[in-house]
Design a protein around this motif. Structure first.
Motif, PDB file in Angstrom:
ATOM      1  N   ALA A  92       0.821  -1.216   0.000  1.00  0.00           N
ATOM      2  CA  ALA A  92       0.000   0.000   0.000  1.00  0.00           C
ATOM      3  C   ALA A  92       0.850   1.259   0.000  1.00  0.00           C
ATOM      4  O   ALA A  92       0.364   2.337  -0.370  1.00  0.00           O
ATOM      5  CB  ALA A  92      -0.934  -0.014   1.210  1.00  0.00           C
ATOM      6  N   GLN A  93       2.102   1.160   0.408  1.00  0.00           N
ATOM      7  CA  GLN A  93       3.012   2.302   0.369  1.00  0.00           C
ATOM      8  C   GLN A  93       3.530   2.562  -1.036  1.00  0.00           C
ATOM      9  O   GLN A  93       4.069   3.635  -1.311  1.00  0.00           O
ATOM     10  CB  GLN A  93       4.184   2.063   1.325  1.00  0.00           C
ATOM     11  CG  GLN A  93       3.785   2.034   2.791  1.00  0.00           C
ATOM     12  CD  GLN A  93       4.906   1.562   3.705  1.00  0.00           C
ATOM     13  OE1 GLN A  93       5.930   1.056   3.241  1.00  0.00           O
ATOM     14  NE2 GLN A  93       4.723   1.719   5.007  1.00  0.00           N
ATOM     15  N   VAL A  94       3.356   1.583  -1.935  1.00  0.00           N
ATOM     16  CA  VAL A  94       3.874   1.692  -3.300  1.00  0.00           C
ATOM     17  C   VAL A  94       2.765   1.988  -4.303  1.00  0.00           C
ATOM     18  O   VAL A  94       2.966   2.726  -5.272  1.00  0.00           O
ATOM     19  CB  VAL A  94       4.604   0.391  -3.696  1.00  0.00           C
ATOM     20  CG1 VAL A  94       5.077   0.436  -5.143  1.00  0.00           C
ATOM     21  CG2 VAL A  94       5.777   0.137  -2.761  1.00  0.00           C
ATOM     22  N   MET A  95       1.576   1.423  -4.083  1.00  0.00           N
ATOM     23  CA  MET A  95       0.474   1.560  -5.033  1.00  0.00           C
ATOM     24  C   MET A  95      -0.852   1.425  -4.303  1.00  0.00           C
ATOM     25  O   MET A  95      -0.886   0.927  -3.161  1.00  0.00           O
ATOM     26  CB  MET A  95       0.576   0.487  -6.122  1.00  0.00           C
ATOM     27  CG  MET A  95       0.481  -0.933  -5.598  1.00  0.00           C
ATOM     28  SD  MET A  95       0.689  -2.189  -6.900  1.00  0.00           S
ATOM     29  CE  MET A  95       2.373  -1.858  -7.431  1.00  0.00           C
ATOM     30  N   PRO A  96      -1.958   1.850  -4.916  1.00  0.00           N
ATOM     31  CA  PRO A  96      -3.258   1.697  -4.262  1.00  0.00           C
ATOM     32  C   PRO A  96      -3.605   0.223  -4.052  1.00  0.00           C
ATOM     33  O   PRO A  96      -3.420  -0.607  -4.936  1.00  0.00           O
ATOM     34  CB  PRO A  96      -4.229   2.344  -5.259  1.00  0.00           C
ATOM     35  CG  PRO A  96      -3.402   3.264  -6.073  1.00  0.00           C
ATOM     36  CD  PRO A  96      -2.051   2.616  -6.176  1.00  0.00           C
ATOM     37  N   VAL A  97      -4.108  -0.086  -2.854  1.00  0.00           N
ATOM     38  CA  VAL A  97      -4.579  -1.422  -2.525  1.00  0.00           C
ATOM     39  C   VAL A  97      -6.018  -1.305  -2.041  1.00  0.00           C
ATOM     40  O   VAL A  97      -6.314  -0.515  -1.140  1.00  0.00           O
ATOM     41  CB  VAL A  97      -3.709  -2.088  -1.433  1.00  0.00           C
ATOM     42  CG1 VAL A  97      -4.298  -3.444  -1.046  1.00  0.00           C
ATOM     43  CG2 VAL A  97      -2.272  -2.249  -1.908  1.00  0.00           C
ATOM     44  N   VAL A  98      -6.905  -2.074  -2.645  1.00  0.00           N
ATOM     45  CA  VAL A  98      -8.309  -2.104  -2.253  1.00  0.00           C
ATOM     46  C   VAL A  98      -8.664  -3.551  -1.911  1.00  0.00           C
ATOM     47  O   VAL A  98      -8.226  -4.478  -2.592  1.00  0.00           O
ATOM     48  CB  VAL A  98      -9.216  -1.586  -3.388  1.00  0.00           C
ATOM     49  CG1 VAL A  98     -10.691  -1.753  -3.019  1.00  0.00           C
ATOM     50  CG2 VAL A  98      -8.912  -0.122  -3.683  1.00  0.00           C
ATOM     51  N   ALA A  99      -9.431  -3.737  -0.836  1.00  0.00           N
ATOM     52  CA  ALA A  99      -9.845  -5.083  -0.420  1.00  0.00           C
ATOM     53  C   ALA A  99     -11.308  -5.315  -0.783  1.00  0.00           C
ATOM     54  O   ALA A  99     -12.128  -4.399  -0.715  1.00  0.00           O
ATOM     55  CB  ALA A  99      -9.643  -5.271   1.078  1.00  0.00           C
ATOM     56  N   SER A 100     -11.609  -6.547  -1.173  1.00  0.00           N
ATOM     57  CA  SER A 100     -12.976  -6.941  -1.496  1.00  0.00           C
ATOM     58  C   SER A 100     -13.291  -8.237  -0.759  1.00  0.00           C
ATOM     59  O   SER A 100     -12.621  -9.247  -0.967  1.00  0.00           O
ATOM     60  CB  SER A 100     -13.128  -7.140  -3.009  1.00  0.00           C
ATOM     61  OG  SER A 100     -14.395  -7.680  -3.324  1.00  0.00           O
ATOM     62  N   VAL A 101     -14.303  -8.206   0.116  1.00  0.00           N
ATOM     63  CA  VAL A 101     -14.681  -9.383   0.897  1.00  0.00           C
ATOM     64  C   VAL A 101     -15.800 -10.116   0.165  1.00  0.00           C
ATOM     65  O   VAL A 101     -16.896  -9.587  -0.014  1.00  0.00           O
ATOM     66  CB  VAL A 101     -15.146  -8.994   2.309  1.00  0.00           C
ATOM     67  CG1 VAL A 101     -15.543 -10.240   3.095  1.00  0.00           C
ATOM     68  CG2 VAL A 101     -14.038  -8.244   3.037  1.00  0.00           C
ATOM     69  N   LYS A 102     -15.517 -11.347  -0.258  1.00  0.00           N
ATOM     70  CA  LYS A 102     -16.521 -12.144  -0.961  1.00  0.00           C
ATOM     71  C   LYS A 102     -17.581 -12.659   0.015  1.00  0.00           C
ATOM     72  O   LYS A 102     -18.770 -12.459  -0.177  1.00  0.00           O
ATOM     73  CB  LYS A 102     -15.852 -13.306  -1.680  1.00  0.00           C
ATOM     74  CG  LYS A 102     -14.944 -12.883  -2.820  1.00  0.00           C
ATOM     75  CD  LYS A 102     -14.092 -14.024  -3.317  1.00  0.00           C
ATOM     76  CE  LYS A 102     -14.894 -15.198  -3.800  1.00  0.00           C
ATOM     77  NZ  LYS A 102     -14.033 -16.290  -4.318  1.00  0.00           N
ATOM     78  N   SER A 103     -17.139 -13.366   1.047  1.00  0.00           N
ATOM     79  CA  SER A 103     -18.060 -13.925   2.021  1.00  0.00           C
ATOM     80  C   SER A 103     -17.624 -13.576   3.443  1.00  0.00           C
ATOM     81  O   SER A 103     -18.375 -12.994   4.210  1.00  0.00           O
ATOM     82  CB  SER A 103     -18.154 -15.443   1.864  1.00  0.00           C
ATOM     83  OG  SER A 103     -18.978 -16.004   2.864  1.00  0.00           O
ATOM     84  N   THR A 104     -16.365 -13.917   3.771  1.00  0.00           N
ATOM     85  CA  THR A 104     -15.859 -13.708   5.123  1.00  0.00           C
ATOM     86  C   THR A 104     -14.504 -13.016   5.084  1.00  0.00           C
ATOM     87  O   THR A 104     -13.615 -13.422   4.340  1.00  0.00           O
ATOM     88  CB  THR A 104     -15.717 -15.048   5.874  1.00  0.00           C
ATOM     89  OG1 THR A 104     -16.963 -15.736   5.857  1.00  0.00           O
ATOM     90  CG2 THR A 104     -15.283 -14.821   7.312  1.00  0.00           C
ATOM     91  N   GLY A 105     -14.373 -11.980   5.883  1.00  0.00           N
ATOM     92  CA  GLY A 105     -13.085 -11.318   6.079  1.00  0.00           C
ATOM     93  C   GLY A 105     -12.971 -10.972   7.543  1.00  0.00           C
ATOM     94  O   GLY A 105     -13.133  -9.821   7.950  1.00  0.00           O
ATOM     95  N   ALA A 106     -12.729 -11.997   8.355  1.00  0.00           N
ATOM     96  CA  ALA A 106     -12.805 -11.837   9.802  1.00  0.00           C
ATOM     97  C   ALA A 106     -11.475 -12.128  10.475  1.00  0.00           C
ATOM     98  O   ALA A 106     -10.596 -12.788   9.919  1.00  0.00           O
ATOM     99  CB  ALA A 106     -13.878 -12.762  10.379  1.00  0.00           C
ATOM    100  N   SER A 107     -11.336 -11.604  11.682  1.00  0.00           N
ATOM    101  CA  SER A 107     -10.198 -11.848  12.555  1.00  0.00           C
ATOM    102  C   SER A 107      -8.875 -11.563  11.826  1.00  0.00           C
ATOM    103  O   SER A 107      -8.644 -10.447  11.385  1.00  0.00           O
ATOM    104  CB  SER A 107     -10.246 -13.269  13.112  1.00  0.00           C
ATOM    105  OG  SER A 107      -9.526 -13.343  14.327  1.00  0.00           O
ATOM    106  N   GLY A 108      -8.011 -12.563  11.652  1.00  0.00           N
ATOM    107  CA  GLY A 108      -6.724 -12.315  11.014  1.00  0.00           C
ATOM    108  C   GLY A 108      -6.841 -11.816   9.591  1.00  0.00           C
ATOM    109  O   GLY A 108      -5.996 -11.046   9.112  1.00  0.00           O
TER     110      GLY A 108
END
Length: 299
Positions: A103-119
């Motif tokens: 993320a310090q080098v380029m844009p990073v976007v996250a996409s959660v399909k079903s679960t994006g929990a805890s770690g």
């Protein structure tokens, strides 16, 4: 004299016609090349999958994908395609650091399909935006660890603290990891959060719609919309999408569910369970060994 003049005029006309024909043929040949150059993409967006239980082996593969994206001049942005309940605390921290570096080098976007929990949620924190579906599961900002077990009868140790941890020491270790986890949430999402630090530390899970309302996520949208957002952040109007396949399951992790159900792990193959090697987990869902699952099925 007029015949010679007429012949010269005809010759010049023929020559002109040949030049025009040659120009037309040349333009016909070069036109596709010029068109290709005019319509060439501005850059590329890499889609990197984070799926299943986060372990040292799965993180190594994702770290390599992220490194390749950073070092490849044709990659201008990254989308993390996340479908994971979390996993090992140590592996989740390594993934978090790899995402942060990217993320310090380029844009990073996250996409959660079903679960994006805890770690898995921990790993997404450095992303500039987190996209979720209304029914996605995110959150569970917490750490788990087994209570210290008894020594094997007759076991001889080289020192009194070798492979020994009291319950109070184990709790202190977990609380240290928890403070780091919560601190990272507050650092990356503090301006958007509608939750207090104490509420975050309660480790609740939220549906995607609720997460957008309370600031745990940014937008309701699918992976293609996350890709568009990453491309826009990188100032790309016309772009290609490069997809990295998720790593195959390996190591000790056999199965993880997408809905926060049972996470199945293989029992220690060494057959010496009395060695107290703490494994801290940032995982949402019940954890069972394969022996327990087989026993439940048999019963």
């Amino acid at each position: 004299m007029s015949d010679d003049s007429d012949g010269a005029s005809l010759s010049r006309a023929q020559s002109y016609a040949l030049v025009v024909a040659a120009a037309i043929l040349l333009s016909a040949v070069l036109a596709p090349v010029a068109y290709d150059r005019a319509t060439a993409p501005d850059g590329r967006v890499a889609v990197i999958s984070v799926e299943g239980f986060i372990s040292s082996s799965s993180v190594t593969a994702v770290q390599e994908d992220l490194r390749e994206a950073r070092e490849n001049e044709s990659i201008d942005a990254v989308v993390l395609n996340v479908d994971s309940p979390g996993g090992s605390a140590a592996a989740s921290e390594q993934l978090y650091l790899a995402v942060q570096r990217t993320a310090q080098v380029m844009p990073v976007v996250a996409s959660v399909k079903s679960t994006g929990a805890s770690g898995a949620y921990y790993a997404m924190l450095p992303a500039r935006d987190i996209y979720v579906t209304p029914a996605s599961i995110v959150g569970s900002v917490g750490v788990r660890g087994a209570a210290p077990g008894p020594s094997l009868p007759g076991e001889i140790k080289s020192g009194p603290d070798k492979a020994s941890t009291t319950a109070d020491q184990r709790r202190a270790q977990i609380e240290t990891l928890q403070r780091a986890f919560v601190g990272s949430v507050m650092k990356h999402r503090g301006d958007e959060l509608g939750l207090s630090r104490t509420e975050v530390a309660h480790a609740k899970v939220y549906t995607g719609a609720s997460a957008v309302d309370n600031g745990m996520a940014d937008q309701i949208g699918s992976t293609p919309e996350a890709i568009d957002a990453a491309a826009e952040a990188a100032d790309l109007e016309d772009y290609e999408v490069v997809r990295k396949e998720p790593p195959r399951a390996g190591g000790l992790i056999l199965l993880s569910t997408d809905d926060g159900g049972t996470v199945v792990v293989e029992k220690s193959p060494a057959g010496y369970d009395a060695v107290d090697t703490p494994t801290f987990l940032m995982v949402y869902g019940e954890v069972q060994t394969t022996d327990e699952v087989i026993g439940n099925v048999s019963a």
